[in-house]
Design an enzyme around this catalytic site. Structure first.
Site, short mmCIF file in Angstrom:
data_model
loop_
_atom_site.label_atom_id
_atom_site.label_comp_id
_atom_site.label_asym_id
_atom_site.label_seq_id
_atom_site.Cartn_x
_atom_site.Cartn_y
_atom_site.Cartn_z
N ARG A 1 6.86 -10.34 5.98
CA ARG A 1 8.20 -10.10 5.46
C ARG A 1 8.94 -8.96 6.15
NH1 ARG A 1 5.79 -12.29 1.04
NH2 ARG A 1 3.92 -11.41 1.90
N THR A 2 8.26 -7.82 6.25
CA THR A 2 8.97 -6.62 6.71
C THR A 2 9.42 -6.78 8.16
OG1 THR A 2 7.63 -5.34 5.18
CG2 THR A 2 8.80 -4.10 6.86
N LYS B 1 -5.53 -1.80 25.18
CA LYS B 1 -6.24 -1.14 26.29
C LYS B 1 -6.43 0.34 25.99
CE LYS B 1 -4.16 -4.21 29.72
NZ LYS B 1 -3.12 -4.27 30.76
N ARG C 1 5.58 0.36 11.99
CA ARG C 1 4.53 0.18 10.98
C ARG C 1 3.21 0.55 11.64
NH1 ARG C 1 3.34 -4.52 6.64
NH2 ARG C 1 5.09 -3.38 5.71
N HIS D 1 6.70 3.65 2.32
CA HIS D 1 7.39 2.45 2.77
C HIS D 1 8.81 2.51 2.18
CE1 HIS D 1 8.09 -1.54 4.04
NE2 HIS D 1 7.11 -2.19 3.44
C1 NCD Z 1 3.46 -4.14 1.24
C2 NCD Z 1 3.00 -3.29 2.38
O1 NCD Z 1 2.73 -3.80 3.47
O2 NCD Z 1 2.94 -2.11 2.17
N1 NCD Z 1 4.10 -5.30 1.53
C3 NCD Z 1 5.39 -5.30 2.03
O3 NCD Z 1 5.76 -4.54 2.89
N2 NCD Z 1 6.26 -6.19 1.49
C4 NCD Z 1 2.52 -4.19 0.13
C5 NCD Z 1 1.12 -4.71 0.36
O4 NCD Z 1 0.64 -4.83 1.46
O5 NCD Z 1 0.50 -5.01 -0.66
#
Ligand code: NCD
Length: 302
Positions: free
Chosen positions: A55-56, A83, A105, A133
């Protein structure tokens, strides 16, 4: 306007509200046939994803493209990271390419803070380890505000694996800044001390449900668990899973949220996830508008 969005703590009430209001304007665009705005034409947004994401990553990509930015997607798999290239060297490469914003991320908590020292552009935290997040918290706040009309005074229960949840951490910071009351609910082993100072804590889900306007369920993050935090999945579900009888204990106007990905049948029953009171799909849609607002404002939009 702030330059980076590393933590929900970077946002005061005024800035957070400006982002939510701008997101509402962006959302109006999604209803149009042509979804693009020229706002970030000629600017470059790099998506730097060291950890899995569905999703993100897609959401940030869609957001940047709708603002007409050039988007570079970088995933650690298949790059020089495999690497052994360090984050710093990767950052210097991005810098050389002239990235105006880097969305990162990473499995290490604090990686976005380090990155901000090495690049000239804006850094947006898209999830760092178990830490934060912030854009998820913004899209959650946006969803609550659009469904329930306000955030001030709202009673929000955040339920489950709070310990490993960057979503919970950012939500506690942002929601309390915006005047909501947060209660963290879960087994004592999964409620960390540091963040619970800003919220109420309860170990009894059934007692909290009738008092909540929003119930946000969290995924049990088994991939981050080295020890056993509860006796069994069945026992967890029995005490902290949101099933239909529990849904009926919530006030009629109350909504159910989940950031995804879900463990259907564990923290949330499929009937609850798919019920009209669930905002799970809406959260994903709102995520694009909120990320458009964040990129637009950080990169100097007015
Ligand atoms: C979350 C995450 O990756 O922190 N999901 C997200 O970004 N929608 C929550 C999770 O991994 O449970």
């Amino acid at each position: 306007m702030i330059k980076h969005l590393r933590s929900a703590a970077d946002l005061d009430a005024e800035t957070a509200t400006l982002i939510l209001d701008t997101a509402a304007e962006m959302a109006a665009l999604s209803g149009r046939e042509v979804k693009k705005l020229p706002a970030l034409r000629g600017r470059t947004v790099v998506n730097l994803f060291y950890e899995d994401s569905t999703r993100t990553r897609i959401s940030f990509e869609a957001a940047a493209k709708r603002l007409s930015a050039d988007v570079i997607n970088f995933s650690a798999k298949g790059s020089s990271v495999s690497k052994g290239e360090s984050l710093k060297d990767t950052a210097l490469t991005l810098q050389a390419m002239g990235a105006d914003a880097v969305v990162i991320r990473h499995s290490a908590s604090g990686a976005p803070h380090r990155l901000a020292n090495w690049v000239e552009g804006s850094v947006v935290n898209a999830g760092d380890g178990t830490h934060e997040h912030p854009t998820q918290a913004l899209l959650d706040a946006y969803t609550m505000r659009s469904r329930l009309g306000r955030l001030d005074g709202l009673r929000v229960a955040i339920v489950g694996d709070v310990l490993h949840s960057r979503v919970a951490r950012s939500n506690v910071l942002l929601l309390t800044t915006l005047g909501a009351h947060v209660t963290l609910v879960g087994p004592p082993t999964l409620i960390p001390r540091d963040i619970s100072a800003k919220a109420q804590v309860s170990y009894d889900l059934d007692a909290v449900l009738p008092e909540s306007d929003v119930v946000m369920m969290l995924r049990v993050q088994t991939e981050r668990m080295q020890d056993s935090y509860f006796p069994s999945a069945r026992e967890y579900s029995r005490r902290y899973g949101l099933d239909v009888p529990r849904l009926q204990k919530m006030p009629e106007h109350a909504i159910v949220m989940h950031p995804g990905p879900m463990n259907r049948g564990m923290e949330i029953a499929p009937e609850v996830a798919d019920s009209p009171r669930s905002t799970i799909v809406e959260q994903v849609a709102n995520g694009v508008s909120v990320r458009m607002a964040v990129l637009y404002l950080l990169l100097g939009g007015k």
